[in-house]
Design a protein around this motif. Sequence first.
Motif, PDB file in Angstrom:
ATOM      1  N   SER A   1     -27.473  -0.258  -8.123  1.00  0.00           N
ATOM      2  CA  SER A   1     -27.671  -1.457  -8.929  1.00  0.00           C
ATOM      3  C   SER A   1     -26.370  -1.775  -9.676  1.00  0.00           C
ATOM      4  CB  SER A   1     -28.840  -1.256  -9.905  1.00  0.00           C
ATOM      5  OG  SER A   1     -29.088  -2.442 -10.632  1.00  0.00           O
ATOM      6  N   TYR A   2     -26.474  -2.557 -10.726  1.00  0.00           N
ATOM      7  CA  TYR A   2     -25.336  -2.899 -11.575  1.00  0.00           C
ATOM      8  C   TYR A   2     -25.885  -3.384 -12.913  1.00  0.00           C
ATOM      9  CZ  TYR A   2     -26.447  -7.817 -10.741  1.00  0.00           C
ATOM     10  OH  TYR A   2     -27.090  -9.022 -10.700  1.00  0.00           O
ATOM     11  N   ARG A   3     -24.973  -3.523 -13.869  1.00  0.00           N
ATOM     12  CA  ARG A   3     -25.361  -4.069 -15.169  1.00  0.00           C
ATOM     13  C   ARG A   3     -24.212  -4.887 -15.738  1.00  0.00           C
ATOM     14  NH1 ARG A   3     -23.429  -1.007 -19.549  1.00  0.00           N
ATOM     15  NH2 ARG A   3     -22.457   0.984 -18.978  1.00  0.00           N
ATOM     16  N   CYS A   4     -24.547  -5.846 -16.549  1.00  0.00           N
ATOM     17  CA  CYS A   4     -23.553  -6.716 -17.173  1.00  0.00           C
ATOM     18  C   CYS A   4     -23.269  -6.244 -18.590  1.00  0.00           C
ATOM     19  CB  CYS A   4     -24.049  -8.165 -17.187  1.00  0.00           C
ATOM     20  SG  CYS A   4     -24.383  -8.856 -15.553  1.00  0.00           S
ATOM     21  N   THR A   5     -22.057  -6.467 -19.016  1.00  0.00           N
ATOM     22  CA  THR A   5     -21.654  -6.148 -20.384  1.00  0.00           C
ATOM     23  C   THR A   5     -20.679  -7.208 -20.861  1.00  0.00           C
ATOM     24  OG1 THR A   5     -20.773  -4.424 -21.838  1.00  0.00           O
ATOM     25  CG2 THR A   5     -19.722  -4.688 -19.682  1.00  0.00           C
ATOM     26  N   CYS A   6     -20.374  -7.174 -22.147  1.00  0.00           N
ATOM     27  CA  CYS A   6     -19.537  -8.211 -22.753  1.00  0.00           C
ATOM     28  C   CYS A   6     -18.333  -7.591 -23.442  1.00  0.00           C
ATOM     29  CB  CYS A   6     -20.350  -9.035 -23.759  1.00  0.00           C
ATOM     30  SG  CYS A   6     -21.789  -9.863 -23.038  1.00  0.00           S
ATOM     31  N   GLN A   7     -17.351  -8.430 -23.683  1.00  0.00           N
ATOM     32  CA  GLN A   7     -16.161  -8.006 -24.399  1.00  0.00           C
ATOM     33  C   GLN A   7     -16.469  -7.885 -25.892  1.00  0.00           C
ATOM     34  OE1 GLN A   7     -13.263 -10.980 -23.380  1.00  0.00           O
ATOM     35  NE2 GLN A   7     -13.168 -10.385 -21.214  1.00  0.00           N
ATOM     36  N   ASP A   8     -15.486  -7.349 -26.621  1.00  0.00           N
ATOM     37  CA  ASP A   8     -15.672  -7.200 -28.066  1.00  0.00           C
ATOM     38  C   ASP A   8     -15.885  -8.566 -28.707  1.00  0.00           C
ATOM     39  OD1 ASP A   8     -15.343  -4.521 -27.736  1.00  0.00           O
ATOM     40  OD2 ASP A   8     -13.207  -4.511 -28.270  1.00  0.00           O
ATOM     41  N   GLY A   9     -16.794  -8.624 -29.612  1.00  0.00           N
ATOM     42  CA  GLY A   9     -17.096  -9.874 -30.291  1.00  0.00           C
ATOM     43  C   GLY A   9     -18.191 -10.690 -29.628  1.00  0.00           C
ATOM     44  N   PHE A  10     -18.754 -10.155 -28.522  1.00  0.00           N
ATOM     45  CA  PHE A  10     -19.820 -10.862 -27.819  1.00  0.00           C
ATOM     46  C   PHE A  10     -20.982  -9.903 -27.578  1.00  0.00           C
ATOM     47  CE2 PHE A  10     -15.993 -13.168 -26.870  1.00  0.00           C
ATOM     48  CZ  PHE A  10     -16.362 -14.497 -26.868  1.00  0.00           C
ATOM     49  N   SER A  11     -22.126 -10.474 -27.330  1.00  0.00           N
ATOM     50  CA  SER A  11     -23.321  -9.687 -27.018  1.00  0.00           C
ATOM     51  C   SER A  11     -24.056 -10.360 -25.868  1.00  0.00           C
ATOM     52  CB  SER A  11     -24.237  -9.563 -28.238  1.00  0.00           C
ATOM     53  OG  SER A  11     -24.704 -10.842 -28.643  1.00  0.00           O
ATOM     54  N   LEU A  12     -24.871  -9.561 -25.157  1.00  0.00           N
ATOM     55  CA  LEU A  12     -25.626 -10.093 -24.026  1.00  0.00           C
ATOM     56  C   LEU A  12     -26.716 -11.052 -24.503  1.00  0.00           C
ATOM     57  CD1 LEU A  12     -26.080  -7.051 -21.616  1.00  0.00           C
ATOM     58  CD2 LEU A  12     -24.769  -9.124 -21.180  1.00  0.00           C
ATOM     59  N   ALA A  13     -26.913 -12.078 -23.705  1.00  0.00           N
ATOM     60  CA  ALA A  13     -27.979 -13.021 -24.007  1.00  0.00           C
ATOM     61  C   ALA A  13     -29.313 -12.471 -23.512  1.00  0.00           C
ATOM     62  CB  ALA A  13     -27.667 -14.380 -23.367  1.00  0.00           C
ATOM     63  N   ALA A  14     -30.339 -13.275 -23.614  1.00  0.00           N
ATOM     64  CA  ALA A  14     -31.675 -12.815 -23.227  1.00  0.00           C
ATOM     65  C   ALA A  14     -31.799 -12.544 -21.741  1.00  0.00           C
ATOM     66  CB  ALA A  14     -32.725 -13.846 -23.659  1.00  0.00           C
ATOM     67  N   ASP A  15     -30.966 -13.216 -20.914  1.00  0.00           N
ATOM     68  CA  ASP A  15     -31.039 -12.991 -19.464  1.00  0.00           C
ATOM     69  C   ASP A  15     -30.250 -11.778 -19.013  1.00  0.00           C
ATOM     70  OD1 ASP A  15     -28.508 -13.916 -19.973  1.00  0.00           O
ATOM     71  OD2 ASP A  15     -28.542 -15.498 -18.437  1.00  0.00           O
ATOM     72  N   ASP A  16     -29.643 -11.013 -19.941  1.00  0.00           N
ATOM     73  CA  ASP A  16     -28.865  -9.805 -19.647  1.00  0.00           C
ATOM     74  C   ASP A  16     -27.681 -10.080 -18.734  1.00  0.00           C
ATOM     75  OD1 ASP A  16     -30.472  -8.200 -21.208  1.00  0.00           O
ATOM     76  OD2 ASP A  16     -31.825  -7.692 -19.556  1.00  0.00           O
ATOM     77  N   LYS A  17     -27.209 -11.318 -18.692  1.00  0.00           N
ATOM     78  CA  LYS A  17     -26.039 -11.659 -17.874  1.00  0.00           C
ATOM     79  C   LYS A  17     -25.012 -12.461 -18.656  1.00  0.00           C
ATOM     80  CE  LYS A  17     -28.160 -11.454 -13.295  1.00  0.00           C
ATOM     81  NZ  LYS A  17     -28.388 -12.164 -12.011  1.00  0.00           N
ATOM     82  N   ALA A  18     -25.457 -13.510 -19.318  1.00  0.00           N
ATOM     83  CA  ALA A  18     -24.538 -14.334 -20.097  1.00  0.00           C
ATOM     84  C   ALA A  18     -24.149 -13.619 -21.397  1.00  0.00           C
ATOM     85  CB  ALA A  18     -25.170 -15.688 -20.392  1.00  0.00           C
ATOM     86  N   CYS A  19     -23.015 -14.033 -21.968  1.00  0.00           N
ATOM     87  CA  CYS A  19     -22.512 -13.459 -23.225  1.00  0.00           C
ATOM     88  C   CYS A  19     -22.468 -14.551 -24.283  1.00  0.00           C
ATOM     89  CB  CYS A  19     -21.123 -12.848 -23.019  1.00  0.00           C
ATOM     90  SG  CYS A  19     -21.117 -11.404 -21.919  1.00  0.00           S
ATOM     91  N   GLN A  20     -22.786 -14.173 -25.493  1.00  0.00           N
ATOM     92  CA  GLN A  20     -22.760 -15.106 -26.608  1.00  0.00           C
ATOM     93  C   GLN A  20     -22.029 -14.466 -27.779  1.00  0.00           C
ATOM     94  OE1 GLN A  20     -26.885 -15.791 -27.385  1.00  0.00           O
ATOM     95  NE2 GLN A  20     -27.289 -13.713 -28.106  1.00  0.00           N
TER      96      GLN A  20
END
Length: 271
Positions: free
Chosen positions: A159-178
């Motif tokens: 499988s795989y997982r998404c993550t975000c850079q510093d200063g961002f967090s995952l959105a509800a869909d676990d893919k986009a960053c906010q």
Amino acid sequence: MRRVGCLLSGLLFILSVTSTDGFARAGRRVCATALPSRAAAYAQSHVQPVYQPYLTTCQGHRLCSTYRTIYRVAYRQAYRQLPQPEASCCPGWSRANSHALSCNRALCWVPCQNGGSCTFPGRCACPPGWTGRACQTDVDECAGQSHGCGQLCINTAGSYRCTCQDGFSLAADDKACQPLVPAPEPETFSQAGLPSEMKEEMKDLKSRVEALEQKLQLVLAPFHNLMPSAPEDVGTDPISRLSHSLQQLDRIDSLSEQISFLEERLETCKC
């Protein structure tokens, strides 16, 4: 009689050949292989001579005893070698159980791994995230653009997982960053959101605190200046001034308790 015997022998031969024991009921993916033949018994007809005595007239008008030969159809038990076909599965297939007629279970020489199932001889059907003949190879979803991650993609086993850079967090869909939302400061009540009675009480307490601060400055002045200027309502002797100072301190403590109680009420108030 000879025709009847031939007819019966032919009928017996047909029954022995068409017996259900000699043929297997085949199903899907069944390959019939001829095994060594077996001996099958059957009734065989043949012509049997029969010598029958009888009396006849000889020369001289005498009775003579003699024999004549007649023929009749007789039967005897005979054996013939019959092939014994058996329904066996084609290479790469097997039966699900001993009672099944069809061979619907595929055989994989290398066992399927990681949840795969054998659907064709030597070939596995792999679940998402795995590939290879035996589902032994992990698919790197992050190598392409189909993962759908907004910023960073981390490949994992199957499988795989998404993550975000510093200063961002995952959105509800676990893919986009906010962007991270800054922590809210302690909530303070504005003057406009407070009840009118509380506003008046705070205003009165504020004015009283200001008056006490002014008096406190006057009370503590003797301790900082050699030539203090005493208030009009306090005597000039040090004892009177000290007593007045202690009274003011008591009033300040009482007022502080009232302010603390008011702050607790403000914290529990839902305006």
